[in-house]
Design an enzyme around this catalytic site. Structure first.
Site, PDB file in Angstrom:
ATOM      1  N   GLU A   5      35.955  30.686  31.311  1.00 34.64           N
ATOM      2  CA  GLU A   5      36.877  30.460  32.437  1.00 34.64           C
ATOM      3  C   GLU A   5      36.157  30.435  33.780  1.00 34.64           C
ATOM      4  OE1 GLU A   5      36.367  33.214  30.880  1.00 34.64           O
ATOM      5  OE2 GLU A   5      36.556  34.930  32.231  1.00 34.64           O
ATOM      6  N   ARG A  61      27.637  41.518  32.318  1.00 35.34           N
ATOM      7  CA  ARG A  61      27.653  42.807  31.602  1.00 35.34           C
ATOM      8  C   ARG A  61      28.231  42.618  30.185  1.00 35.34           C
ATOM      9  NH1 ARG A  61      27.357  47.715  33.237  1.00 35.34           N
ATOM     10  NH2 ARG A  61      29.348  48.396  32.461  1.00 35.34           N
ATOM     11  N   CYS A  63      34.768  38.214  26.449  1.00 40.37           N
ATOM     12  CA  CYS A  63      33.992  39.361  26.928  1.00 40.37           C
ATOM     13  C   CYS A  63      34.725  40.690  26.660  1.00 40.37           C
ATOM     14  CB  CYS A  63      33.648  39.157  28.400  1.00 40.37           C
ATOM     15  SG  CYS A  63      32.219  40.106  28.893  1.00 40.37           S
ATOM     16  N   GLY A  75      36.728  41.742  31.790  1.00 43.25           N
ATOM     17  CA  GLY A  75      37.039  42.811  32.736  1.00 43.25           C
ATOM     18  C   GLY A  75      36.346  44.055  32.237  1.00 43.25           C
ATOM     19  N   ARG A 127      28.373  46.692  23.033  1.00 39.65           N
ATOM     20  CA  ARG A 127      28.796  46.622  24.449  1.00 39.65           C
ATOM     21  C   ARG A 127      27.590  46.667  25.380  1.00 39.65           C
ATOM     22  NH1 ARG A 127      32.095  51.033  26.837  1.00 39.65           N
ATOM     23  NH2 ARG A 127      32.439  49.721  28.631  1.00 39.65           N
ATOM     24  N   HIS A 145      31.960  33.916  29.506  1.00 38.58           N
ATOM     25  CA  HIS A 145      33.195  33.636  30.255  1.00 38.58           C
ATOM     26  C   HIS A 145      33.402  32.138  30.444  1.00 38.58           C
ATOM     27  CE1 HIS A 145      34.156  37.723  31.798  1.00 38.58           C
ATOM     28  NE2 HIS A 145      32.873  37.918  31.609  1.00 38.58           N
TER      29      HIS A 145
END
Ligand code: GLN
Length: 196
Positions: free
Chosen positions: A170, A133, A79, A47, A105, A168
């Site tokens: 997921e 990102r 992330c 997120g 980041r 990710h």
């Protein structure tokens, strides 16, 4: 076994879908009262780490969760979740700071906002990796172990009770990294019970 999923913002539903497929009980943490339900592991989803960090403080979740992680609660950060755990954040602020990794980041620049690749993950084999990102792990220290590299960067690591991926898992149908997290919880429980 019951897993808590931090559900303040970001891709928490996708983690819940993975846990459902694996037949594991889970619930969402949205406010301090949710912490009264016992749980064996915690997922910090992707997120926006700055938003999640702010909400964790506002909702009085930050201190109790940090204490639990420091006390050995198994945690899986993906992330932004990885950024929340990092002890050093290049281009951002430190949040929990419980893991001996330095993280960069938004590391891949604007051209590579999101991309897909596949690379070997220790103990699992080649896994799908979706980056959005994404950060990468610039360096690890202490007893942190590198679990995966992609495109020349460290993208997954483990330190005792903390497992992180810059990508990710997921967002793909491959459930092996979630399974890896659940297996690590079972292994830790067995060790602590045998120490009683
Ligand atoms: N760029 C986000 C951050 O800094 C992380 C992106 C993600 O979780 N997909 O928190």
């Amino acid at each position: 076994m019951t897993i808590a999923v931090l559900a303040l913002q970001g891709a928490f539903l996708e983690h819940e879908r993975a846990l459902k497929k694996l037949g594991v009980d889970f619930f969402e943490i949205r406010q301090a009262a949710d912490l009264t339900t016992p749980f064996d592991g915690l997922i910090l989803p992707g997120g926006e780490s700055t938003v999640m960090g702010k909400l964790l403080h506002e909702l009085h979740l930050f201190v109790p969760l940090k204490k639990k992680i420091q006390a050995g609660l198994p945690v899986f950060g993906t992330c932004a979740g990885l950024i929340l755990l990092a002890g050093e954040v290049i281009g951002g602020s430190v949040h929990f700071g419980t893991m001996d990794i330095s993280v960069r980041r938004n590391a891949y620049g604007r051209q590579l906002n999101s991309f897909y690749t596949e690379a070997p993950f220790e103990g699992i084999g080649t896994v799908p990796m979706t980056f959005i990102r994404a950060p990468y792990i610039a360096s690890v220290s202490g007893d942190t172990r590198i679990l995966a590299r992609a495109d020349g960067h460290i993208v997954a690591a483990i330190q005792k009770n903390q497992i992180v991926t810059a990508f990710h898992p997921e967002l793909n149908d491959d459930l092996r990294i979630h399974q890896y997290f659940l297996d690590s919880i079972r292994a830790r429980t067995t060790v602590s019970n045998s120490n009683l």
